[in-house]
Scaffold this motif. Structure first.
Motif, PDB file in Angstrom:
ATOM      1  N   ASP A  19      38.308  43.565  33.968  1.00 28.60           N
ATOM      2  CA  ASP A  19      38.769  42.749  34.881  1.00 28.60           C
ATOM      3  C   ASP A  19      38.991  41.982  34.009  1.00 28.60           C
ATOM      4  O   ASP A  19      40.012  41.708  33.331  1.00 28.60           O
ATOM      5  CB  ASP A  19      38.233  41.909  35.613  1.00 28.60           C
ATOM      6  CG  ASP A  19      38.291  43.098  37.148  1.00 28.60           C
ATOM      7  OD1 ASP A  19      39.466  43.803  37.417  1.00 28.60           O
ATOM      8  OD2 ASP A  19      38.479  41.427  38.435  1.00 28.60           O
ATOM      9  N   LEU A  37      45.863  45.667  37.351  1.00 30.39           N
ATOM     10  CA  LEU A  37      44.630  44.558  37.808  1.00 30.39           C
ATOM     11  C   LEU A  37      45.748  44.679  39.084  1.00 30.39           C
ATOM     12  O   LEU A  37      44.521  44.444  40.176  1.00 30.39           O
ATOM     13  CB  LEU A  37      45.093  43.581  36.919  1.00 30.39           C
ATOM     14  CG  LEU A  37      44.556  42.461  37.184  1.00 30.39           C
ATOM     15  CD1 LEU A  37      43.033  43.180  36.499  1.00 30.39           C
ATOM     16  CD2 LEU A  37      44.729  41.169  36.354  1.00 30.39           C
ATOM     17  N   HIS A  41      43.204  45.107  42.520  1.00 26.35           N
ATOM     18  CA  HIS A  41      42.957  43.106  43.613  1.00 26.35           C
ATOM     19  C   HIS A  41      43.277  43.222  44.484  1.00 26.35           C
ATOM     20  O   HIS A  41      43.581  42.407  45.548  1.00 26.35           O
ATOM     21  CB  HIS A  41      43.202  42.263  42.729  1.00 26.35           C
ATOM     22  CG  HIS A  41      41.686  42.284  41.886  1.00 26.35           C
ATOM     23  ND1 HIS A  41      40.598  41.580  42.379  1.00 26.35           N
ATOM     24  CD2 HIS A  41      41.899  42.133  40.539  1.00 26.35           C
ATOM     25  CE1 HIS A  41      39.699  41.715  40.860  1.00 26.35           C
ATOM     26  NE2 HIS A  41      40.941  42.213  40.125  1.00 26.35           N
ATOM     27  N   GLY A  84      39.817  37.536  39.609  1.00 21.19           N
ATOM     28  CA  GLY A  84      40.386  38.399  40.267  1.00 21.19           C
ATOM     29  C   GLY A  84      40.094  36.933  41.070  1.00 21.19           C
ATOM     30  O   GLY A  84      40.870  37.141  42.318  1.00 21.19           O
TER      31      GLY A  84
END
Length: 325
Positions: A19, A37, A41, A84
């Motif tokens: 991440d 990304l 998520h 995140g």
């Protein structure tokens, strides 16, 4: 919702870069890294929305809003390794705003983390205009906005870059039902995700320059109308074919904006520029209104929504944000 994220997930969301690596690359303007990304998520972001709002379109809308916030704000994330947690906090914040707008916010939500305080770099207050000006990908994002059809472009500009963010206010500005606003925003998010990736390598307009030029036009226009004369460049902005539409227009009759605005000025209404958001064909000037001794009492704020071509205003709709659709 699936389509919007799927359009951005051009890379395989299997384990690979961390991440932190993806966030750092996204902050440098790498579109594919940001798409991966968001795809990575998607599930936890949706889980947060469902836990707060329950199943339904509001949860989907909150996740989509969070995805566009990530596009605008990824450059401000202080700790890329915590991206995140930041994305989940952005979703919570979007949920909280929806509950607050509906008068349903519960006391427990007040203690949820604020992504602006916990994970973003210190900066000026989060005015959308300033966010765009300092964002590394501002021109890329605006390039994608400009590629949307006009109806979709307008709802995105109002929702994400103006002070008129509620569905009711946007519906009033566009003169459509609230359900149509929701549908157009959903379409816009999906289309924007696709356009963002397709335009990754293209050159884009300078978003800050467009905004700055529009602000100068707004200041010059207000000053010219107060002094009673329009300099040549301002007269060119408001050609004879300019038309006032919406509440201040007259159905079936072409009304030019200049005499309408001058009449309000003569009646004692004063407008003070507060915020500008502008693209090539749509510009929004938000005003604070004062009326000491005025013949007519206006709401405390209004917005000019202008549709342009060849640099000139073709249609002007004056919107009063507090008005019902």
């Amino acid at each position: 919702m699936t389509e919007a994220f799927g359009a951005m997930a051009v890379l395989d969301p299997s384990p690979g870069p961390t991440d932190e690596q993806l966030a750092t690359r996204a902050q440098a303007g790498e579109v594919g890294a940001l798409g991966l990304l968001l795809a990575r998520h998607q599930a936890p972001m949706r889980a947060v929305a469902l836990s707060v709002l329950g199943h339904g379109p509001d949860a989907d809308d909150a996740v989509q809003d969070a995805a566009l916030t990530a596009l605008r704000r990824i450059g401000d994330v202080r700790d890329p390794a915590a991206v995140g947690a930041w994305l989940r906090a952005v979703v919570r914040n979007a949920c909280r705003m929806r509950l607050r707008a509906a008068g349903r916010e519960t006391p427990g939500l007040d203690v949820l983390p604020d992504p602006d305080r916990m994970w973003t770099r210190d900066a000026e207050p989060g005015c959308p205009e300033r966010v765009i000006e300092r964002h590394a990908m501002r021109d890329w994002i605006w390039g994608a906005v400009e590629e949307l059809p006009q109806q979709l472009r307008l709802v995105v500009m109002l929702r994400h870059f103006s002070g008129m963010t509620s569905y009711r206010e946007i519906a009033a500005a566009c003169e459509v039902p609230v359900g149509t606003v929701r549908s157009r925003l959903s379409q816009a998010r999906t289309r924007m995700a696709q356009v963002l990736l397709a335009s990754e390598e293209q050159a884009h307009d300078d978003a800050a320059a467009l905004n700055g030029a529009s602000r100068q036009e707004a200041v010059a226009t207000l000053e010219a109308w107060e002094t009673g004369g329009l300099p040549r460049e301002i007269s060119e902005l408001w050609p004879a074919e300019s038309e006032m539409v919406g509440r201040l227009g007259r159905p079936g009759e072409r009304v030019h904006p200049v005499p309408v605005m001058r009449q309000y000025l003569e009646d004692g209404v004063r407008q003070h520029l507060r915020h500008v958001v502008a693209g090539r064909e749509i510009a929004i000037w938000e005003m604070d209104v004062t009326h000491p001794g005025a013949l007519h009492v206006c709401p405390p704020s209004l917005a000019w929504v202008m549709f342009r071509s060849d640099g000139r205003v073709r249609r002007l709709r004056v919107v009063f944000p507090a008005a019902s659709p």
